[in-house]
Design a protein around this motif. Structure first.
Motif, PDB file in Angstrom:
ATOM      1  N   LEU A 138     -16.283  19.539 -27.290  1.00 25.74           N
ATOM      2  CA  LEU A 138     -15.214  19.105 -26.379  1.00 25.74           C
ATOM      3  C   LEU A 138     -13.938  18.876 -27.166  1.00 25.74           C
ATOM      4  CD1 LEU A 138     -16.882  16.371 -24.139  1.00 25.74           C
ATOM      5  CD2 LEU A 138     -16.390  18.722 -23.531  1.00 25.74           C
ATOM      6  N   HIS A 139     -12.790  19.050 -26.494  1.00 20.41           N
ATOM      7  CA  HIS A 139     -11.544  18.737 -27.196  1.00 20.41           C
ATOM      8  C   HIS A 139     -11.042  17.346 -26.844  1.00 20.41           C
ATOM      9  CE1 HIS A 139     -10.778  21.793 -29.872  1.00 20.41           C
ATOM     10  NE2 HIS A 139     -10.519  22.775 -29.011  1.00 20.41           N
ATOM     11  N   THR A 140     -10.541  17.172 -25.624  1.00 22.60           N
ATOM     12  CA  THR A 140     -10.012  15.861 -25.240  1.00 22.60           C
ATOM     13  C   THR A 140     -10.560  15.496 -23.862  1.00 22.60           C
ATOM     14  OG1 THR A 140      -8.119  17.111 -24.540  1.00 22.60           O
ATOM     15  CG2 THR A 140      -7.853  15.825 -26.549  1.00 22.60           C
ATOM     16  N   PRO A 141     -11.783  14.968 -23.825  1.00 16.08           N
ATOM     17  CA  PRO A 141     -12.339  14.592 -22.529  1.00 16.08           C
ATOM     18  C   PRO A 141     -11.634  13.349 -21.993  1.00 16.08           C
ATOM     19  CG  PRO A 141     -13.797  13.912 -24.293  1.00 16.08           C
ATOM     20  CD  PRO A 141     -12.660  14.637 -24.949  1.00 16.08           C
ATOM     21  N   SER A 142     -11.586  13.219 -20.660  1.00 20.42           N
ATOM     22  CA  SER A 142     -11.028  11.991 -20.092  1.00 20.42           C
ATOM     23  C   SER A 142     -12.003  10.853 -20.353  1.00 20.42           C
ATOM     24  CB  SER A 142     -10.829  12.166 -18.579  1.00 20.42           C
ATOM     25  OG  SER A 142     -12.107  12.267 -17.983  1.00 20.42           O
ATOM     26  N   VAL A 170     -16.223   2.081 -29.210  1.00 19.96           N
ATOM     27  CA  VAL A 170     -15.253   0.988 -29.363  1.00 19.96           C
ATOM     28  C   VAL A 170     -15.804  -0.100 -30.291  1.00 19.96           C
ATOM     29  CG1 VAL A 170     -13.932  -0.758 -28.114  1.00 19.96           C
ATOM     30  CG2 VAL A 170     -14.154   1.552 -27.187  1.00 19.96           C
ATOM     31  N   PRO A 171     -17.055  -0.609 -30.073  1.00 20.09           N
ATOM     32  CA  PRO A 171     -17.587  -1.607 -31.011  1.00 20.09           C
ATOM     33  C   PRO A 171     -17.639  -1.090 -32.453  1.00 20.09           C
ATOM     34  CG  PRO A 171     -19.053  -1.351 -29.118  1.00 20.09           C
ATOM     35  CD  PRO A 171     -17.964  -0.367 -28.949  1.00 20.09           C
ATOM     36  N   PHE A 172     -17.951   0.170 -32.623  1.00 20.02           N
ATOM     37  CA  PHE A 172     -18.025   0.751 -33.969  1.00 20.02           C
ATOM     38  C   PHE A 172     -16.664   0.650 -34.655  1.00 20.02           C
ATOM     39  CE2 PHE A 172     -17.126   4.743 -36.359  1.00 20.02           C
ATOM     40  CZ  PHE A 172     -17.956   4.529 -37.450  1.00 20.02           C
ATOM     41  N   CYS A 180      -9.579  -0.520 -30.589  1.00 22.09           N
ATOM     42  CA  CYS A 180      -9.020   0.473 -29.639  1.00 22.09           C
ATOM     43  C   CYS A 180      -8.220  -0.298 -28.586  1.00 22.09           C
ATOM     44  CB  CYS A 180     -10.175   1.236 -28.983  1.00 22.09           C
ATOM     45  SG  CYS A 180      -9.634   2.367 -27.706  1.00 22.09           S
ATOM     46  N   PRO A 181      -6.941   0.050 -28.358  1.00 22.60           N
ATOM     47  CA  PRO A 181      -6.156  -0.652 -27.345  1.00 22.60           C
ATOM     48  C   PRO A 181      -6.886  -0.583 -25.995  1.00 22.60           C
ATOM     49  CG  PRO A 181      -4.786   0.859 -28.602  1.00 22.60           C
ATOM     50  CD  PRO A 181      -6.183   1.075 -29.042  1.00 22.60           C
ATOM     51  N   ARG A 182      -6.756  -1.656 -25.202  1.00 25.63           N
ATOM     52  CA  ARG A 182      -7.548  -1.799 -23.972  1.00 25.63           C
ATOM     53  C   ARG A 182      -7.382  -0.620 -23.019  1.00 25.63           C
ATOM     54  NH1 ARG A 182     -10.037  -5.383 -21.176  1.00 25.63           N
ATOM     55  NH2 ARG A 182     -10.934  -7.150 -22.263  1.00 25.63           N
ATOM     56  N   THR A 183      -6.127  -0.161 -22.926  1.00 22.48           N
ATOM     57  CA  THR A 183      -5.876   0.877 -21.929  1.00 22.48           C
ATOM     58  C   THR A 183      -5.978   2.286 -22.517  1.00 22.48           C
ATOM     59  OG1 THR A 183      -3.571   0.631 -22.448  1.00 22.48           O
ATOM     60  CG2 THR A 183      -4.358  -0.510 -20.466  1.00 22.48           C
ATOM     61  N   TYR A 184      -6.532   2.387 -23.656  1.00 21.46           N
ATOM     62  CA  TYR A 184      -6.563   3.690 -24.338  1.00 21.46           C
ATOM     63  C   TYR A 184      -7.906   4.380 -24.145  1.00 21.46           C
ATOM     64  CZ  TYR A 184      -3.999   6.584 -27.633  1.00 21.46           C
ATOM     65  OH  TYR A 184      -3.269   7.580 -28.188  1.00 21.46           O
ATOM     66  N   ASN A 185      -7.884   5.694 -24.088  1.00 21.83           N
ATOM     67  CA  ASN A 185      -9.124   6.478 -23.958  1.00 21.83           C
ATOM     68  C   ASN A 185      -9.851   6.481 -25.309  1.00 21.83           C
ATOM     69  OD1 ASN A 185     -11.054   8.453 -23.816  1.00 21.83           O
ATOM     70  ND2 ASN A 185      -9.685  10.078 -23.100  1.00 21.83           N
ATOM     71  N   PRO A 186     -11.084   5.899 -25.377  1.00 24.82           N
ATOM     72  CA  PRO A 186     -11.777   5.803 -26.671  1.00 24.82           C
ATOM     73  C   PRO A 186     -11.980   7.170 -27.331  1.00 24.82           C
ATOM     74  CG  PRO A 186     -13.082   4.792 -24.913  1.00 24.82           C
ATOM     75  CD  PRO A 186     -11.855   5.331 -24.274  1.00 24.82           C
ATOM     76  N   PHE A 189      -8.833   7.998 -29.022  1.00 29.31           N
ATOM     77  CA  PHE A 189      -8.571   7.075 -30.122  1.00 29.31           C
ATOM     78  C   PHE A 189      -9.411   7.426 -31.361  1.00 29.31           C
ATOM     79  CE2 PHE A 189      -8.902   2.917 -32.306  1.00 29.31           C
ATOM     80  CZ  PHE A 189      -7.551   2.773 -32.591  1.00 29.31           C
ATOM     81  N   ILE A 190     -10.713   7.687 -31.136  1.00 29.83           N
ATOM     82  CA  ILE A 190     -11.563   7.958 -32.303  1.00 29.83           C
ATOM     83  C   ILE A 190     -11.157   9.292 -32.964  1.00 29.83           C
ATOM     84  CG2 ILE A 190     -13.501   9.109 -31.077  1.00 29.83           C
ATOM     85  CD1 ILE A 190     -15.349   7.515 -33.049  1.00 29.83           C
ATOM     86  N   LEU A 191     -10.696  10.229 -32.136  1.00 32.03           N
ATOM     87  CA  LEU A 191     -10.244  11.508 -32.720  1.00 32.03           C
ATOM     88  C   LEU A 191      -8.983  11.298 -33.551  1.00 32.03           C
ATOM     89  CD1 LEU A 191     -10.748  14.236 -29.981  1.00 32.03           C
ATOM     90  CD2 LEU A 191     -11.775  14.111 -32.228  1.00 32.03           C
TER      91      LEU A 191
END
Ligand SMILES: Cc1cc2nc3c(=O)[nH]c(=O)nc-3n(C[C@H](O)[C@H](O)[C@H](O)COP(=O)(O)OP(=O)(O)OC[C@H]3O[C@@H](n4cnc5c(N)ncnc54)[C@H](O)[C@@H]3O)c2cc1C
Length: 795
Positions: A138-142, A170-172, A180-186, A189-191
């Protein structure tokens, strides 16, 4: 080479839907399973790969696919009209028919909207729950889609930066002080973190999961229901039934595929669909090419030039009646075979069944065929017995702006296609012998046969040419590649070469020292290649005979008793035993030159191949035996089509069974490449001349040059040049025949770009930028036909 995966670990479990995130560039390499090289055949049987692009048979309805595949559902939409999500699901469904235990998907949600993406992912999850391993890149899943995945595997710089559940991301990251900012897609963010957008954290991430070995996040917040379901499904044994073999017999597969293909052929109404105009143009082009080649077949198969050469030379007939008979005999066959081709292809491609269009299409095709034929064989064959005839035929060919080729016996020329120009066969005869105290001096006409000359000298008690016995060809060709054999070369006995300068008409004498003679080399291959003909050769043969007995069986002869005749007989016997007779088995003698290499390279090779023959040269270089190199690659007897590496003498390529020139070229290329791979040496062909297609291929290329450049017109010179190609008129004429007058039956969907070509003038303009009236085109074709036909009667 580039390392793309660096010691990473990971396991993709059955029953789980896995997502792989992160950039991994494509590469080739080896893959090991448990340390053993992977058995690719077995692996392919176990797995299915579903590509990003859905490749579905465009003219088959879902219903038919389902029925053919016995799924029992009914749908009435053709596959080409399915939505993106439907196509994806159909692709997955089709691949699942054989119940594979492992399914790979390349970006399954790309190009799908939110709803289609989530339907697709939930389908995949269901597939996984059946006990299969489903792995998606996957590239950028929602964020919502990301949460659906049971297992996430993040790759950064070829290493594993995270492996665990999607809920664990997120816990990792929190543990690594990367909240990870609350409103951000994890997923985003991890990518971003792993690709270094917030500083260098990839190493820490890799260390935290021990490059994929650490399983701590694998079970983080796993749905308990899922675990139960997974176990239940796995125990149900659904996947154990997967087949390593096809579920149906070869006969069933054949029938199903046949039905599918016939349906597709019947439904592909290319000729009736204006959106397919561009493909229909391809059909017109194919027709023109077919018409170009149909008439050439008899010419290629009939060895016409050799036949005419012999028969005309023996005064059986004149050239005028020959060409007249040729044209009359060929025309009906050309028309007949062109019609057969059209009767099949015209309706098959659903072209309009209207009388005038069919007539126009057929006429143009036949005209193209007739013109092509006149461009095939050597158009003019001149047998020159005098210098005046040579000059005259050269001047005539210049006026016609045709290529001109001087041929001796043709033993060193490989015709790749018919020669569309003047072929002049040299028949300048005569041997004059003078002498002084030390030498015999021979002045020999270039049209004399070399072997006859050798015999002639021996009969007159003149020695010196006996080592060069049985070399095919004429005296005039001998200086060109400085013929040589068994330790003697032409340069040892040559005094001068007389050349006819075709431009001035004068004869120029080149003394031997200025001929640039080398190993199969001379200036006649370079500086004097064009515009000159060798008319005579001067030789000097010493009365004091000193035999050269270095090579082969000659070395066994006794210096005290040997005489020129014995040397001649021994050379002839050696050649007959080693080299195939070109009259019985077509060949061009040694095909490759013996390579001459630097001493260092030779030493390197000897270190590896101690038995390799090598001969020191005067300049310190080493000559190697090309035959030994080829033989050492195991190529003796190697065959492509009708051409073979001779089973006794690897340096000779022979025509064992109607070899085409292409067979010879492919075989020579294979030999060259194999020797290059093994020894790092590039063999050069000895044959100096390869005659490529003279006119037809350039005309063909010219015909389609600039297609599609309508928005950006070509320079006028190119447009005019292209307009000279009769094939161009052919193609445009065919397009005009199909689309020229308005057609009610032409389907033109609103949403398709190419429909503007319903208007043929626009289409032709788009192709070429020049618009011709069809009438004008037909006139041009008529003129061309007449011109080429008439040109065939020059005498
Ligand atoms: C079975 C076999 C064995 C062979 N063995 C040897 C060998 O041992 N040693 C060796 O050196 N060669 C060998 N050859 C190569 C060949 O015999 C020679 O290259 C020979 O000189 C070719 O003569 P030809 O008349 O057939 O030339 P062609 O093939 O007709 O012509 C060769 C080239 O010379 C040009 N040409 C011909 N005549 C003239 C002219 N009068 N003026 C200007 N250009 C001209 C042609 O345009 C063409 O480019 C062998 C060939 C065969 C088939």
């Amino acid at each position: 080479s580039k390392l793309i995966l660096r010691g990473l670990n990971g396991d993709f479990r059955s029953g789980q839907l896995t997502a792989i995130l992160g950039p991994v560039t494509g590469a080739t390499g080896t893959i090991a399973t448990n340390g053993e090289p992977r058995d690719l055949r077995q692996f392919r049987k176990l797995s299915r790969y579903i590509m990003q692009q859905d490749l579905l048979q465009p003219y088959i309805t879902v219903e038919e696919i389902i029925q053919l595949l016995r799924l029992g559902k009914a749908r009435n939409t053709t596959a080409e009209r399915l939505s993106g999500g439907e196509k994806k699901r159909l692709s997955v469904a089709l691949e699942l028919l054989n119940n594979p235990p492992v399914v790979f998907l390349d970006e399954p949600t790309t190009g799908l909207d939110d709803v289609a993406s989530s339907t697709c992912v939930s389908l995949l999850k269901r597939v996984a729950r059946g006990g299969r391993t489903v792995v998606c890149s996957l590239h950028t899943p929602s964020a919502r889609l990301f949460a659906e995945f049971d297992h996430v595997y993040v790759v950064a710089d070829g290493r594993c930066a995270y492996q665990g559940t999607s809920a664990g991301v997120v816990p990792f990251l929190n543990e690594l002080q990367l909240p990870c900012p609350r409103t951000y897609n994890p997923a985003d963010f991890i990518l971003e973190v792993s690709s270094g957008e917030y500083g260098v954290h990839a190493d820490r991430m890799v260390a935290a999961v021990e490059n994929g070995r650490n399983q701590r996040w694998r079970d983080f917040a796993v749905e308990s229901a899922f675990e139960e379901m997974e176990i239940e499904q796995l125990n149900a044994g659904g996947v154990e039934k997967h087949n390593y073999k096809h579920g149906s017999t070869a006969c069933q597969q054949f029938l199903v595929l046949l039905k599918r293909m016939l349906l597709q052929t019947a439904r592909n109404k290319m000729g009736y669909d204006a959106s397919k105009t561009i493909f229909n143009f391809g059909f017109c082009y194919a027709c023109v090419i077919a018409m170009l080649y149909i008439p050439m077949m008899p010419v290629l198969l009939a060895y016409e030039v050799q036949l005419v050469k012999r028969e005309y030379f023996n005064r059986w007939y004149g050239l005028k009646p020959y060409y007249a008979a040729l044209v009359v005999s060929r025309t009906p066959a050309t028309i007949f075979f062109s019609l057969i081709y059209l009767v099949i292809t015209y309706p098959l491609t659903s072209q309009p069944m209207e009388g005038p269009r069919i007539a126009m299409f057929t006429t143009i095709c036949i005209m193209v065929a007739l013109i092509s034929e006149s461009m095939g064989t050597a158009e003019h064959l001149v047998i020159a017995e005098s210098i005046e005839k040579m000059i005259e035929s050269w001047q005539t060919s210049r006026k016609r702006q045709e290529p001109f080729l001087v041929l001796g016996e043709g033993s060193n020329v490989l015709f790749l296609e018919d020669f569309a120009g003047t072929v002049m066969i040299n028949q300048l005869k005569g041997i004059a012998i003078t002498e002084d105290e030390d030498y015999w001096y021979l002045h020999v006409g270039s049209g004399e046969n070399w072997q006859d000359l050798v015999c002639h000298t021996l009969e007159h008690g003149i020695a010196g040419l006996e080592n060069l016995a049985l070399i095919p060809g004429l005296v005039g060709s001998a200086p060109i590649q400085n013929i040589g054999a068994y330790g003697v070369e032409l340069k040892n006995v040559c005094s001068y070469v007389n050349m006819l300068n075709l431009i001035t008409g004068s004869i120029e004498r080149i003394p031997a020292l200025q001929c640039g003679f080398g190993y199969r080399e001379s200036i006649f291959k370079h500086q004097f290649r064009l515009g000159y003909i060798i008319v005579s050769v001067g030789l000097h043969l010493a009365k004091q005979w000193s035999p050269n007995l270095v090579y082969g069986d000659l070395a066994k002869l006794d210096m005290k008793t040997v005489n020129p005749r014995l040397v001649f007989d021994t050379v002839c016997a050696m050649r007959r035993s080693k080299l195939p007779d070109p009259h019985k088995m077509g060949n061009a003698g040694s095909f490759f030159k013996n390579p001459v290499v630097e001493a260092i390279k030779c030493a390197e090779l000897i270190a590896k191949y101690s038995t390799m023959p090598h001969y020191p040269q005067q300049n310190g270089q080493m000559k190697l035996a090309a035959g030994w190199l080829i033989d050492h690659c195991g190529l003796k007897g190697y065959r492509i089509g009708g051409a073979e590496v001779h089973h006794q003498q690897a340096l000779v390529l022979v025509n064992v069974d109607k070899a085409t020139s292409q067979d010879i070229v492919f075989l020579a290329r294979h030999v060259r490449n194999t020797v290059a791979e093994r020894f790092g040496l590039w063999l050069e062909p000895e044959n100096s001349v390869f005659l490529g297609p003279a006119l037809s291929v350039p005309l063909m290329l010219l015909a389609v040059y600039g297609i599609g450049s309508g928005d950006d017109p070509l320079p006028i010179v190119w447009r005019l040049a292209r307009a000279c190609s009769f094939l161009r008129y052919g193609i445009e004429g065919l397009v005009a025949a199909i689309y020229g007058a308005p057609r009610e039956d032409l389907i033109c969907p609103d949403d398709v770009d190419y429909c503007e070509y319903k208007n043929v003038d626009l289409f032709l303009e788009f192709m070429s930028g020049i618009r011709f009236d069809f009438d004008f085109r037909i006139v041009i074709i008529q003129i061309l036909v007449s011109k080429y036909r008439l040109d065939q009667f020059p005498y």
